[in-house]
Design an enzyme around this catalytic site. Sequence first.
Site, short mmCIF file in Angstrom:
data_model
loop_
_atom_site.label_atom_id
_atom_site.label_comp_id
_atom_site.label_asym_id
_atom_site.label_seq_id
_atom_site.Cartn_x
_atom_site.Cartn_y
_atom_site.Cartn_z
N HIS A 31 0.84 -1.20 0.00
CA HIS A 31 0.00 0.00 0.00
C HIS A 31 0.88 1.26 0.00
O HIS A 31 0.60 2.22 -0.71
CB HIS A 31 -0.89 0.05 1.25
CG HIS A 31 -1.90 -1.05 1.36
ND1 HIS A 31 -1.95 -1.93 2.42
CD2 HIS A 31 -2.91 -1.42 0.54
CE1 HIS A 31 -2.95 -2.77 2.25
NE2 HIS A 31 -3.54 -2.50 1.12
N LYS A 66 -16.34 -6.46 6.14
CA LYS A 66 -15.08 -7.20 6.02
C LYS A 66 -14.57 -7.72 7.37
O LYS A 66 -13.58 -8.40 7.43
CB LYS A 66 -14.01 -6.33 5.36
CG LYS A 66 -13.94 -6.56 3.85
CD LYS A 66 -12.72 -5.95 3.22
CE LYS A 66 -11.77 -6.99 2.68
NZ LYS A 66 -10.69 -6.39 1.87
N ARG A 87 -2.43 -5.56 -8.49
CA ARG A 87 -1.28 -6.41 -8.21
C ARG A 87 -1.10 -7.49 -9.27
O ARG A 87 0.00 -7.90 -9.58
CB ARG A 87 -1.43 -7.09 -6.84
CG ARG A 87 -1.32 -6.13 -5.68
CD ARG A 87 -1.89 -6.73 -4.43
NE ARG A 87 -3.30 -7.04 -4.63
CZ ARG A 87 -4.03 -7.74 -3.80
NH1 ARG A 87 -3.49 -8.24 -2.72
NH2 ARG A 87 -5.31 -7.96 -4.04
N SER A 114 -3.19 -8.05 3.00
CA SER A 114 -3.27 -7.88 4.45
C SER A 114 -3.63 -9.20 5.13
O SER A 114 -3.10 -9.52 6.21
CB SER A 114 -4.29 -6.81 4.80
OG SER A 114 -3.95 -5.60 4.19
N1 COA Z 1 -0.33 -4.07 -1.51
C1 COA Z 1 -0.73 -5.04 -0.68
N2 COA Z 1 -2.01 -5.46 -0.59
C2 COA Z 1 -2.88 -4.85 -1.39
C3 COA Z 1 -2.53 -3.84 -2.29
C4 COA Z 1 -1.18 -3.45 -2.34
N3 COA Z 1 -0.74 -2.51 -3.16
N4 COA Z 1 -3.63 -3.44 -2.95
C5 COA Z 1 -4.63 -4.19 -2.47
N5 COA Z 1 -4.18 -5.04 -1.55
C6 COA Z 1 -4.96 -6.04 -0.81
C7 COA Z 1 -5.41 -5.55 0.52
O1 COA Z 1 -4.44 -5.82 1.51
C8 COA Z 1 -6.68 -6.35 0.72
O2 COA Z 1 -6.31 -7.60 1.25
P1 COA Z 1 -7.32 -8.42 2.21
O3 COA Z 1 -8.54 -8.67 1.37
O4 COA Z 1 -6.53 -9.61 2.52
O5 COA Z 1 -7.60 -7.53 3.39
C9 COA Z 1 -7.22 -6.56 -0.71
O6 COA Z 1 -6.13 -6.31 -1.55
C10 COA Z 1 -8.30 -5.60 -1.15
O7 COA Z 1 -8.31 -4.53 -0.30
P2 COA Z 1 -8.55 -3.02 -0.48
O8 COA Z 1 -7.71 -2.38 -1.52
O9 COA Z 1 -8.42 -2.48 0.88
O10 COA Z 1 -9.99 -2.97 -1.04
P3 COA Z 1 -11.30 -3.43 -0.36
O11 COA Z 1 -11.91 -4.36 -1.33
O12 COA Z 1 -11.12 -3.88 1.03
O13 COA Z 1 -12.07 -2.06 -0.26
C11 COA Z 1 -13.12 -0.07 -1.17
C12 COA Z 1 -12.42 -1.40 -1.41
C13 COA Z 1 -12.99 0.46 0.22
C14 COA Z 1 -12.44 0.89 -2.10
C15 COA Z 1 -14.60 -0.30 -1.58
O14 COA Z 1 -15.17 -1.33 -0.82
C16 COA Z 1 -15.43 0.96 -1.43
O15 COA Z 1 -15.32 1.85 -2.26
N6 COA Z 1 -16.26 1.04 -0.37
C17 COA Z 1 -17.12 2.18 -0.12
C18 COA Z 1 -18.56 1.90 -0.51
C19 COA Z 1 -18.78 2.09 -1.97
O16 COA Z 1 -18.62 3.15 -2.53
N7 COA Z 1 -19.20 1.01 -2.62
C20 COA Z 1 -19.46 0.98 -4.04
C21 COA Z 1 -18.25 0.61 -4.79
S1 COA Z 1 -18.61 0.47 -6.52
#
Ligand code: COA
Length: 171
Positions: free
Chosen positions: A22, A46, A98, A136
């Site tokens: 990140h 989550k 990724r 994560s």
């Molecule tokens: N390095 C390491 N890990 C990474 C990474 C990076 N560069 N990029 C993503 N990841 C991993 C994260 O660690 C996470 O791992 P986990 O699932 O084991 O915890 C996974 O990829 C995805 O995580 P993240 O990037 O945090 O996305 P998310 O799916 O948890 O959340 C939001 C995405 C918050 C952007 C999305 O849910 C959101 O916009 N929510 C608000 C409500 C909304 O608007 N909804 C409509 C969306 S269309």
Amino acid sequence: MSASKRRIVIYPGSFDPVTNGHLDIVRRASVLFDHVVVAVSDNSLKHPLFSLLERRDMLVLALKPEIKSGKVSVDSFSGLLVRYAVRKGAVAVIRGLRAVSDFEYEFQMALMNRRQECRVETVFLMPDERYTYLSSSLLKDILRMGGDVDGFIPPVLIPKLRRKISKTPLP
Ligand code: COA
């Protein structure tokens, strides 16, 4: 540059916890934009290990120099991401890609976000290859089982993680 001209970008995520992958994305984004808001999502679906406040605090600790320079700030949000982005005056949302496996979900989200709010673009950045297999959840698993997380998370956060994991029984 006046505040209104600053090109602000939002980097949203769960950050449960933040990893070096990140941080790599934040640093790349801060070269392209004037200001990066790292926004922790209050997405209880989550079932995060860390509270919203703990996740924010870890980001603040990990991004101390960038925050001090004014290039980066840490915030949290609930509700629709694009509404939050508009409130913040952001021109775009950053997402990290990724691997090909990330693409389908990210593509769907980017198009749905655009449908909700056409003023906010999604920009995809690729992290360094060292982090393409990092997540994560994997990091927490490795820690739980006493494995080696060197190079995957800022050293300053490791004791916090170990403490939390040792106190939290597996679901
Ligand atoms: N390095 C390491 N890990 C990474 C990474 C990076 N560069 N990029 C993503 N990841 C991993 C994260 O660690 C996470 O791992 P986990 O699932 O084991 O915890 C996974 O990829 C995805 O995580 P993240 O990037 O945090 O996305 P998310 O799916 O948890 O959340 C939001 C995405 C918050 C952007 C999305 O849910 C959101 O916009 N929510 C608000 C409500 C909304 O608007 N909804 C409509 C969306 S269309």
